[in-house]
Design a protein around this motif. Sequence first.
Motif, PDB file in Angstrom:
ATOM      1  N   VAL A   1      -4.829   2.062  -5.187  1.00  0.00           N
ATOM      2  CA  VAL A   1      -4.923   1.375  -3.900  1.00  0.00           C
ATOM      3  C   VAL A   1      -5.435  -0.042  -4.115  1.00  0.00           C
ATOM      4  O   VAL A   1      -5.996  -0.363  -5.157  1.00  0.00           O
ATOM      5  CB  VAL A   1      -5.862   2.115  -2.913  1.00  0.00           C
ATOM      6  N   ASP A   2      -5.274  -0.857  -3.096  1.00  0.00           N
ATOM      7  CA  ASP A   2      -5.827  -2.200  -3.092  1.00  0.00           C
ATOM      8  C   ASP A   2      -7.326  -2.058  -2.816  1.00  0.00           C
ATOM      9  O   ASP A   2      -7.735  -1.798  -1.686  1.00  0.00           O
ATOM     10  CB  ASP A   2      -5.132  -3.017  -2.008  1.00  0.00           C
ATOM     11  N   LEU A   3      -8.129  -2.196  -3.867  1.00  0.00           N
ATOM     12  CA  LEU A   3      -9.563  -1.951  -3.733  1.00  0.00           C
ATOM     13  C   LEU A   3     -10.240  -2.928  -2.778  1.00  0.00           C
ATOM     14  O   LEU A   3     -11.155  -2.543  -2.047  1.00  0.00           O
ATOM     15  CB  LEU A   3     -10.243  -1.980  -5.098  1.00  0.00           C
ATOM     16  N   ALA A   4      -9.813  -4.168  -2.755  1.00  0.00           N
ATOM     17  CA  ALA A   4     -10.433  -5.142  -1.850  1.00  0.00           C
ATOM     18  C   ALA A   4     -10.220  -4.705  -0.402  1.00  0.00           C
ATOM     19  O   ALA A   4     -11.147  -4.763   0.414  1.00  0.00           O
ATOM     20  CB  ALA A   4      -9.851  -6.528  -2.086  1.00  0.00           C
ATOM     21  N   ARG A   5      -9.034  -4.247  -0.103  1.00  0.00           N
ATOM     22  CA  ARG A   5      -8.738  -3.790   1.258  1.00  0.00           C
ATOM     23  C   ARG A   5      -9.522  -2.515   1.569  1.00  0.00           C
ATOM     24  O   ARG A   5     -10.063  -2.348   2.656  1.00  0.00           O
ATOM     25  CB  ARG A   5      -7.241  -3.555   1.384  1.00  0.00           C
ATOM     26  N   MET A   6      -9.590  -1.633   0.590  1.00  0.00           N
ATOM     27  CA  MET A   6     -10.316  -0.381   0.769  1.00  0.00           C
ATOM     28  C   MET A   6     -11.796  -0.643   1.051  1.00  0.00           C
ATOM     29  O   MET A   6     -12.398  -0.019   1.920  1.00  0.00           O
ATOM     30  CB  MET A   6     -10.156   0.487  -0.481  1.00  0.00           C
TER      31      MET A   6
ATOM     32  N   MET B   1       2.795   3.294  -3.481  1.00  0.00           N
ATOM     33  CA  MET B   1       3.539   2.276  -2.777  1.00  0.00           C
ATOM     34  C   MET B   1       2.596   1.268  -2.110  1.00  0.00           C
ATOM     35  O   MET B   1       2.855   0.077  -2.155  1.00  0.00           O
ATOM     36  CB  MET B   1       4.430   2.938  -1.738  1.00  0.00           C
ATOM     37  N   LEU B   2       1.528   1.765  -1.500  1.00  0.00           N
ATOM     38  CA  LEU B   2       0.591   0.864  -0.825  1.00  0.00           C
ATOM     39  C   LEU B   2      -0.170  -0.018  -1.806  1.00  0.00           C
ATOM     40  O   LEU B   2      -0.604  -1.105  -1.440  1.00  0.00           O
ATOM     41  CB  LEU B   2      -0.386   1.657   0.037  1.00  0.00           C
ATOM     42  N   ALA B   3      -0.338   0.444  -3.047  1.00  0.00           N
ATOM     43  CA  ALA B   3      -0.998  -0.402  -4.034  1.00  0.00           C
ATOM     44  C   ALA B   3      -0.119  -1.599  -4.364  1.00  0.00           C
ATOM     45  O   ALA B   3      -0.609  -2.710  -4.517  1.00  0.00           O
ATOM     46  CB  ALA B   3      -1.303   0.402  -5.293  1.00  0.00           C
ATOM     47  N   ALA B   4       1.187  -1.376  -4.449  1.00  0.00           N
ATOM     48  CA  ALA B   4       2.112  -2.452  -4.756  1.00  0.00           C
ATOM     49  C   ALA B   4       2.378  -3.335  -3.547  1.00  0.00           C
ATOM     50  O   ALA B   4       2.576  -4.536  -3.682  1.00  0.00           O
ATOM     51  CB  ALA B   4       3.427  -1.872  -5.274  1.00  0.00           C
ATOM     52  N   ASP B   5       2.402  -2.715  -2.354  1.00  0.00           N
ATOM     53  CA  ASP B   5       2.687  -3.451  -1.126  1.00  0.00           C
ATOM     54  C   ASP B   5       1.753  -2.976  -0.018  1.00  0.00           C
ATOM     55  O   ASP B   5       2.091  -2.069   0.745  1.00  0.00           O
ATOM     56  CB  ASP B   5       4.142  -3.237  -0.710  1.00  0.00           C
ATOM     57  N   PRO B   6       0.544  -3.553   0.069  1.00  0.00           N
ATOM     58  CA  PRO B   6      -0.416  -3.112   1.080  1.00  0.00           C
ATOM     59  C   PRO B   6       0.088  -3.220   2.508  1.00  0.00           C
ATOM     60  O   PRO B   6      -0.410  -2.555   3.400  1.00  0.00           O
ATOM     61  CB  PRO B   6      -1.626  -4.028   0.858  1.00  0.00           C
ATOM     62  N   GLY B   7       1.107  -4.022   2.743  1.00  0.00           N
ATOM     63  CA  GLY B   7       1.650  -4.179   4.078  1.00  0.00           C
ATOM     64  C   GLY B   7       2.834  -3.267   4.370  1.00  0.00           C
ATOM     65  O   GLY B   7       3.506  -3.436   5.377  1.00  0.00           O
ATOM     66  N   ALA B   8       3.083  -2.304   3.495  1.00  0.00           N
ATOM     67  CA  ALA B   8       4.231  -1.407   3.665  1.00  0.00           C
ATOM     68  C   ALA B   8       4.174  -0.705   5.019  1.00  0.00           C
ATOM     69  O   ALA B   8       3.109  -0.285   5.469  1.00  0.00           O
ATOM     70  CB  ALA B   8       4.269  -0.380   2.543  1.00  0.00           C
ATOM     71  N   SER B   9       5.326  -0.585   5.632  1.00  0.00           N
ATOM     72  CA  SER B   9       5.402   0.052   6.945  1.00  0.00           C
ATOM     73  C   SER B   9       5.384   1.572   6.798  1.00  0.00           C
ATOM     74  O   SER B   9       5.681   2.110   5.733  1.00  0.00           O
ATOM     75  CB  SER B   9       6.687  -0.363   7.654  1.00  0.00           C
ATOM     76  N   ILE B  10       5.068   2.239   7.898  1.00  0.00           N
ATOM     77  CA  ILE B  10       5.109   3.704   7.911  1.00  0.00           C
ATOM     78  C   ILE B  10       6.515   4.184   7.583  1.00  0.00           C
ATOM     79  O   ILE B  10       6.693   5.148   6.839  1.00  0.00           O
ATOM     80  CB  ILE B  10       4.636   4.259   9.273  1.00  0.00           C
ATOM     81  N   ALA B  11       7.526   3.494   8.090  1.00  0.00           N
ATOM     82  CA  ALA B  11       8.914   3.885   7.819  1.00  0.00           C
ATOM     83  C   ALA B  11       9.222   3.824   6.329  1.00  0.00           C
ATOM     84  O   ALA B  11       9.831   4.749   5.771  1.00  0.00           O
ATOM     85  CB  ALA B  11       9.875   3.002   8.604  1.00  0.00           C
ATOM     86  N   SER B  12       8.788   2.758   5.649  1.00  0.00           N
ATOM     87  CA  SER B  12       9.057   2.653   4.213  1.00  0.00           C
ATOM     88  C   SER B  12       8.221   3.650   3.416  1.00  0.00           C
ATOM     89  O   SER B  12       8.687   4.195   2.414  1.00  0.00           O
ATOM     90  CB  SER B  12       8.845   1.226   3.718  1.00  0.00           C
TER      91      SER B  12
END
Length: 162
Positions: free
Chosen positions: A80-85, A1-12
């Motif tokens: 994961v979003d490698l740039a963010r990682m 999920m975080l790979a598709a949406d790095p801004g995903a909330s903890i709730a989602s």
Amino acid sequence: MLAADPGASIASIAAEAGVDRRTVYRRFASREDLLAAIYEARLTAIEQAIEDARLREAPVAVALHRYVENIIAVNRAWPVDLARMLADEGVHARRDAAVREVDAFLERATDEGLLRPGLPEGWASALLPALMHLVSGQRPELTPGQAADIVVDTVLHGLGAS
């Protein structure tokens, strides 16, 4: 999920995992802690993939296929979003160590005649991960072994007909 949406909330994230968000917060104090745990798991899996491939001692062709197959499995298990990682300095240092290990292996592959000499500096080192990333995402129907066959064949024989 975080790979598709790095801004995903903890709730989602919790909803996607089928748990209550309080369950996630019991384990991870913040979203950053969750991301750090994911990055840690991915890096550990990469390090294990490199170790399992036996890049220093296995025959080069065998080690190359093992490495590619293992990394494709890691890419699929930990997208994961490698740039963010890589923005995290500790993560970046561990990844750099893994890259040095693979670069040394690619140099050995060239020295032993599996890869052709004279390519631009860093070309094989840039091409191999790009191909693994591409096949990981674009060909999900292939097993890691089948996907590795395509990547290794592309690396060793290119796309030309001759």
